[in-house]
Design an enzyme around this catalytic site. Structure first.
Site, PDB file in Angstrom:
ATOM      1  N   SER A 272      21.913  56.231  59.040  1.00 29.76           N
ATOM      2  CA  SER A 272      23.229  55.650  58.773  1.00 29.76           C
ATOM      3  C   SER A 272      23.777  55.114  60.068  1.00 29.76           C
ATOM      4  CB  SER A 272      24.179  56.695  58.194  1.00 29.76           C
ATOM      5  OG  SER A 272      24.441  57.707  59.141  1.00 29.76           O
TER       6      SER A 272
ATOM      7  N   GLU B 115      37.129  19.503  53.966  1.00 28.52           N
ATOM      8  CA  GLU B 115      37.503  18.177  54.445  1.00 28.52           C
ATOM      9  C   GLU B 115      36.351  17.502  55.181  1.00 28.52           C
ATOM     10  OE1 GLU B 115      41.259  20.780  54.993  1.00 28.52           O
ATOM     11  OE2 GLU B 115      39.093  21.030  54.870  1.00 28.52           O
TER      12      GLU B 115
ATOM     13  N   HIS C 106      33.864  22.945  56.568  1.00 29.90           N
ATOM     14  CA  HIS C 106      35.033  22.984  55.714  1.00 29.90           C
ATOM     15  C   HIS C 106      34.990  21.866  54.678  1.00 29.90           C
ATOM     16  CE1 HIS C 106      37.752  25.399  58.722  1.00 29.90           C
ATOM     17  NE2 HIS C 106      36.704  26.064  58.312  1.00 29.90           N
TER      18      HIS C 106
ATOM     19  N   ALA D 203      31.712  59.891  23.039  1.00 30.68           N
ATOM     20  CA  ALA D 203      31.972  61.224  23.573  1.00 30.68           C
ATOM     21  C   ALA D 203      30.758  61.796  24.292  1.00 30.68           C
ATOM     22  CB  ALA D 203      32.416  62.157  22.450  1.00 30.68           C
TER      23      ALA D 203
ATOM     24  N   GLU E 237      34.203  47.876  39.014  1.00 32.50           N
ATOM     25  CA  GLU E 237      33.602  47.922  37.674  1.00 32.50           C
ATOM     26  C   GLU E 237      33.591  49.298  37.030  1.00 32.50           C
ATOM     27  OE1 GLU E 237      30.155  46.061  36.432  1.00 32.50           O
ATOM     28  OE2 GLU E 237      30.778  44.060  37.001  1.00 32.50           O
TER      29      GLU E 237
ATOM     30  N   ARG F  34      22.830  38.372  36.839  1.00 30.38           N
ATOM     31  CA  ARG F  34      21.647  38.046  36.050  1.00 30.38           C
ATOM     32  C   ARG F  34      21.914  36.830  35.176  1.00 30.38           C
ATOM     33  NH1 ARG F  34      21.850  43.605  36.169  1.00 30.38           N
ATOM     34  NH2 ARG F  34      22.619  43.916  34.033  1.00 30.38           N
TER      35      ARG F  34
ATOM     36  N   THR G 276      29.706  56.796  37.944  1.00 29.28           N
ATOM     37  CA  THR G 276      29.011  55.665  37.313  1.00 29.28           C
ATOM     38  C   THR G 276      27.622  55.487  37.888  1.00 29.28           C
ATOM     39  OG1 THR G 276      31.070  54.508  36.803  1.00 29.28           O
ATOM     40  CG2 THR G 276      29.087  53.160  36.968  1.00 29.28           C
TER      41      THR G 276
END
Length: 343
Positions: free
Chosen positions: A229, A46, A44, A159, A272, A202, A191
């Protein structure tokens, strides 16, 4: 205290599930110790500052951005006890610790030892610095920052879908700095398919601070079929998001914005893209912080947001508070915080 808050910012995005805390120890007008919470939460702040101060801590004043912890942990001692043992005379605290294991207990321990305690110094600033930890304590989820990079007419792409680059290099560098301050970064499936983003940091010297990558998708994982998975559980009623592996690249996949509460060791998450994902987080009222980068261009393309569920225009007012505005090259950045009573 301002110096301690600056130190606390160094740990942002690296200390979860512990808070990012800063500590400065002053004796006879001289700084004798500095510290901030180290990666993974220990040691921590402190403990680091006291180790640097050594014997000079006796009779000194310690400035701490969050109430020193009062509970003993297998990973380290309680900071309030360390301060008592070091013989500090005065502890100045910005914020109380809402963790029920401390929550006033640290202050009580210090005062019982005869140490003077002052609290509430630069509390508003400390709330911003420690916002991820406070969100996890109050809302049981990470603090959500939504990043939007748009044209003046609120578009994120032409567009035809072209989107690189709307903003200039200075704004993009700042966005990478923001990535380094978050444990996780999230995009939607659209995305991922359109841009194949790396979502890393980066900036020279900060590459190791690239956040974990999270995908919001209700469909199958983008990797090849047949990948392995695994699914784990946090408890009898709450489930860890599905984590899937794609060759050497690890992704965490969630199927709804609300699923971010199950992300382990994540107190800050950066959203994002894209437009549907941003709208879904806003519609769920999960966005706590908004980063709006605007380039001085008009493109008449794809809007940054879809429907966010507002029935009346009046409902849009008084939700956001401007906390920062600056120029980044030819672009402009505005930072807004969601007005909330809980944090």
């Amino acid at each position: 205290m301002a110096a301690a808050l600056t130190l606390a910012e160094r740990g942002r995005g690296r200390t979860a599930p512990n808070p990012n805390v800063g500590c400065v120890i002053v004796r006879d007008g001289q700084v004798v110790g500095r510290g901030w919470t180290q990666p993974s939460g220990r040691p921590h702040a402190e403990a680091v500052a006291l180790a640097e101060a050594g014997a000079a801590a006796r009779g000194a004043t310690a400035y701490v951005t969050l109430e020193p912890c009062a509970h003993q942990s297998p990973r380290g001692p309680a900071c309030s006890k360390l301060l008592v043992e070091a013989g500090v005379a005065h502890v100045v605290i910005a914020l109380g610790d809402p963790d029920p294991r401390t929550d006033g207990g640290g202050i009580a321990l210090l005062e019982a030892a005869g140490i003077a305690v002052t609290h509430g110094v630069l509390a508003a600033e400390a709330r911003q610095t420690t916002a991820g930890f406070l969100a996890r304590q109050a809302l049981d989820r990470p603090q959500v920052t939504l990043k939007l990079a748009t044209s003046l007419d609120g578009c994120i792409a032409l567009a035809n879908g072209e989107s690189r680059w709307i903003t200039g290099p200075e704004a993009r560098a700042h966005a990478h700095l923001e990535r380094a301050r978050h444990e996780a970064i999230l995009v939607g499936r659209g995305t991922l398919d359109a841009d194949a983003p790396r979502l890393d940091v980066r900036l020279s010297g900060l590459e190791a601070r690239s956040p974990r990558r999270v995908l919001l998708s209700a469909s199958h994982h983008p990797c090849n079929d047949g990948i392995s998975s695994r699914q784990t559980h946090r408890g009898p009623h709450r489930q860890e998001p599905v984590t899937r592996s794609c060759e050497s690249d690890d992704w965490v996949m969630i199927d709804s914005p609300q699923s971010i509460e199950g992300l382990r060791n994540v107190d800050h998450i950066l959203v994002e893209g894209g437009a549907a994902t941003a709208a879904s987080f806003l519609a769920s009222d999960l966005v706590d912080r908004l980063l709006l980068y605007r380039a001085p261009i008009v493109i008449g393309g794809k809007p940054a947001l879809g429907d966010i569920g507002l029935a009346h225009l009046a409902d849009a007012h008084d939700r956001w508070r401007l906390v920062d505005a600056r120029r980044l090259g030819s672009d402009r950045l505005e930072v807004y915080l969601r007005r909330r009573e809980a944090i």
